[in-house]
Design a protein around this motif. Sequence first.
Motif, PDB file in Angstrom:
ATOM      1  N   LYS A 104      10.365  -6.013   2.378  1.00 49.55           N
ATOM      2  CA  LYS A 104       9.738  -5.682   1.096  1.00 49.55           C
ATOM      3  C   LYS A 104       9.202  -6.948   0.426  1.00 49.55           C
ATOM      4  N   GLU A 105       9.964  -8.019   0.512  1.00 49.37           N
ATOM      5  CA  GLU A 105       9.599  -9.280  -0.132  1.00 49.37           C
ATOM      6  C   GLU A 105       8.363  -9.934   0.483  1.00 49.37           C
ATOM      7  N   GLU A 106       7.963  -9.507   1.688  1.00 53.36           N
ATOM      8  CA  GLU A 106       6.799 -10.080   2.358  1.00 53.36           C
ATOM      9  C   GLU A 106       5.626  -9.111   2.401  1.00 53.36           C
ATOM     10  N   THR A 107       5.695  -8.039   1.613  1.00 52.79           N
ATOM     11  CA  THR A 107       4.677  -7.001   1.684  1.00 52.79           C
ATOM     12  C   THR A 107       3.847  -6.899   0.408  1.00 52.79           C
ATOM     13  N   ILE A 108       4.485  -6.706  -0.727  1.00 50.20           N
ATOM     14  CA  ILE A 108       3.801  -6.605  -2.021  1.00 50.20           C
ATOM     15  C   ILE A 108       4.606  -7.471  -2.985  1.00 50.20           C
ATOM     16  N   TYR A 109       4.094  -8.669  -3.276  1.00 52.35           N
ATOM     17  CA  TYR A 109       4.894  -9.625  -4.040  1.00 52.35           C
ATOM     18  C   TYR A 109       3.996 -10.611  -4.785  1.00 52.35           C
ATOM     19  N   TYR A 110       4.584 -11.233  -5.794  1.00 51.31           N
ATOM     20  CA  TYR A 110       3.856 -12.241  -6.566  1.00 51.31           C
ATOM     21  C   TYR A 110       4.091 -13.638  -6.013  1.00 51.31           C
ATOM     22  N   SER A 111       3.036 -14.425  -6.019  1.00 47.26           N
ATOM     23  CA  SER A 111       3.096 -15.857  -5.785  1.00 47.26           C
ATOM     24  C   SER A 111       2.388 -16.459  -6.981  1.00 47.26           C
ATOM     25  N   GLU A 112       3.178 -17.069  -7.848  1.00 47.33           N
ATOM     26  CA  GLU A 112       2.663 -17.551  -9.135  1.00 47.33           C
ATOM     27  C   GLU A 112       2.124 -16.339  -9.896  1.00 47.33           C
ATOM     28  N   ASN A 113       0.854 -16.335 -10.284  1.00 47.10           N
ATOM     29  CA  ASN A 113       0.277 -15.226 -11.058  1.00 47.10           C
ATOM     30  C   ASN A 113      -0.485 -14.220 -10.207  1.00 47.10           C
ATOM     31  N   ASP A 114      -0.531 -14.437  -8.893  1.00 45.84           N
ATOM     32  CA  ASP A 114      -1.306 -13.581  -7.994  1.00 45.84           C
ATOM     33  C   ASP A 114      -0.404 -12.597  -7.261  1.00 45.84           C
ATOM     34  N   LEU A 115      -0.892 -11.367  -7.109  1.00 46.52           N
ATOM     35  CA  LEU A 115      -0.177 -10.366  -6.320  1.00 46.52           C
ATOM     36  C   LEU A 115      -0.694 -10.437  -4.890  1.00 46.52           C
ATOM     37  N   LEU A 116       0.200 -10.724  -3.943  1.00 53.62           N
ATOM     38  CA  LEU A 116      -0.157 -10.799  -2.531  1.00 53.62           C
ATOM     39  C   LEU A 116       0.241  -9.490  -1.854  1.00 53.62           C
ATOM     40  N   ILE A 117      -0.632  -9.019  -0.977  1.00 55.95           N
ATOM     41  CA  ILE A 117      -0.435  -7.722  -0.324  1.00 55.95           C
ATOM     42  C   ILE A 117      -0.597  -7.912   1.179  1.00 55.95           C
ATOM     43  N   ALA A 118       0.369  -7.414   1.952  1.00 57.49           N
ATOM     44  CA  ALA A 118       0.297  -7.442   3.416  1.00 57.49           C
ATOM     45  C   ALA A 118       0.997  -6.182   3.923  1.00 57.49           C
ATOM     46  N   VAL A 119       0.255  -5.081   3.956  1.00 61.75           N
ATOM     47  CA  VAL A 119       0.808  -3.776   4.318  1.00 61.75           C
ATOM     48  C   VAL A 119       0.449  -3.458   5.767  1.00 61.75           C
ATOM     49  N   ALA A 120       1.443  -3.023   6.536  1.00 62.18           N
ATOM     50  CA  ALA A 120       1.276  -2.739   7.963  1.00 62.18           C
ATOM     51  C   ALA A 120       1.057  -1.241   8.200  1.00 62.18           C
ATOM     52  N   PHE A 121       0.337  -0.944   9.279  1.00 61.05           N
ATOM     53  CA  PHE A 121       0.070   0.436   9.704  1.00 61.05           C
ATOM     54  C   PHE A 121       0.171   0.478  11.222  1.00 61.05           C
ATOM     55  N   PRO A 122       0.900   1.469  11.776  1.00 62.93           N
ATOM     56  CA  PRO A 122       0.939   1.586  13.235  1.00 62.93           C
ATOM     57  C   PRO A 122      -0.478   1.661  13.789  1.00 62.93           C
ATOM     58  N   GLU A 123      -0.696   1.096  14.947  1.00 66.06           N
ATOM     59  CA  GLU A 123      -2.036   1.016  15.525  1.00 66.06           C
ATOM     60  C   GLU A 123      -2.714   2.380  15.608  1.00 66.06           C
ATOM     61  N   GLU A 124      -1.934   3.439  15.876  1.00 59.78           N
ATOM     62  CA  GLU A 124      -2.536   4.778  15.966  1.00 59.78           C
ATOM     63  C   GLU A 124      -2.989   5.306  14.601  1.00 59.78           C
ATOM     64  N   MET A 135      -0.572   3.384  -3.786  1.00 60.52           N
ATOM     65  CA  MET A 135      -1.654   3.431  -2.797  1.00 60.52           C
ATOM     66  C   MET A 135      -1.103   3.292  -1.382  1.00 60.52           C
ATOM     67  N   ALA A 136      -0.145   2.390  -1.202  1.00 61.40           N
ATOM     68  CA  ALA A 136       0.439   2.187   0.126  1.00 61.40           C
ATOM     69  C   ALA A 136       1.138   3.455   0.613  1.00 61.40           C
ATOM     70  N   GLU A 137       1.842   4.139  -0.291  1.00 61.23           N
ATOM     71  CA  GLU A 137       2.493   5.390   0.111  1.00 61.23           C
ATOM     72  C   GLU A 137       1.462   6.445   0.478  1.00 61.23           C
ATOM     73  N   ARG A 138       0.426   6.582  -0.328  1.00 60.53           N
ATOM     74  CA  ARG A 138      -0.608   7.590  -0.059  1.00 60.53           C
ATOM     75  C   ARG A 138      -1.280   7.388   1.295  1.00 60.53           C
ATOM     76  N   HIS A 139      -1.339   6.144   1.751  1.00 61.30           N
ATOM     77  CA  HIS A 139      -2.007   5.848   3.012  1.00 61.30           C
ATOM     78  C   HIS A 139      -1.029   5.590   4.157  1.00 61.30           C
ATOM     79  N   LEU A 140       0.246   5.956   3.954  1.00 67.37           N
ATOM     80  CA  LEU A 140       1.274   5.878   4.995  1.00 67.37           C
ATOM     81  C   LEU A 140       1.597   4.449   5.414  1.00 67.37           C
ATOM     82  N   GLY A 141       1.513   3.504   4.461  1.00 71.77           N
ATOM     83  CA  GLY A 141       1.779   2.105   4.750  1.00 71.77           C
ATOM     84  C   GLY A 141       3.227   1.828   5.116  1.00 71.77           C
ATOM     85  N   ARG A 142       3.406   0.732   5.831  1.00 73.42           N
ATOM     86  CA  ARG A 142       4.724   0.265   6.266  1.00 73.42           C
ATOM     87  C   ARG A 142       4.941  -1.155   5.763  1.00 73.42           C
ATOM     88  N   TYR A 143       6.212  -1.521   5.606  1.00 77.21           N
ATOM     89  CA  TYR A 143       6.541  -2.884   5.205  1.00 77.21           C
ATOM     90  C   TYR A 143       6.195  -3.860   6.321  1.00 77.21           C
TER      91      TYR A 143
END
Length: 165
Positions: A59-79, A47-55
């Motif tokens: 990588k370790e701070e973008t799509i990663y597990y914390s315990e049993n939960d998947l945490l997501i923090a995907v960046a996109f240029p303001e434009e 999904m992140a690739e399809r929407h032109l997401g950035r780290y």
Amino acid sequence: NTAYERSLSAAAPGGGGAARSTQHSLVKGVIAGCKSMSGIRAAVYMMAERHLGRYNVTKEETIYYSENDLLIAVAFPEEWKAEAEKFQSALRLWHHDYPMLGLKGKVTVESDLSEVHLSSPQRIFLTDYDGKDSNSPIISLESFRALPASDSSAPSEVSESDSML
């Protein structure tokens, strides 16, 4: 470089020719208790690739597990804020598009986009996914070739014996 360009570069954050920091929209979310589910993290990469997401920094701070939960923090240029909003909606509606995955009530996406300053963040590609990065069930990238080309993505069931590409 002209003297003017060198002085601009030196005045930039980090100085001395460092990459200039630019404003990005950050889509943040959590998929609760999904670590034991096959293919969820790989599908988020898709999904992140399809929407032109950035780290978000790494990588370790973008799509990663914390315990049993998947945490997501995907960046996109303001434009590309529209792409950030499309990605945000794709995550929020994922359980509606694919009810058999059992994600209802597990996906939480922040309503407001955060703003961050990043220096030359790298694009996210599905091929960046490495099932060995966590101890969740591995899904092969080969299995994604069978998925329909839509704005949303659903993981396929794959056995752990499938090899990674």
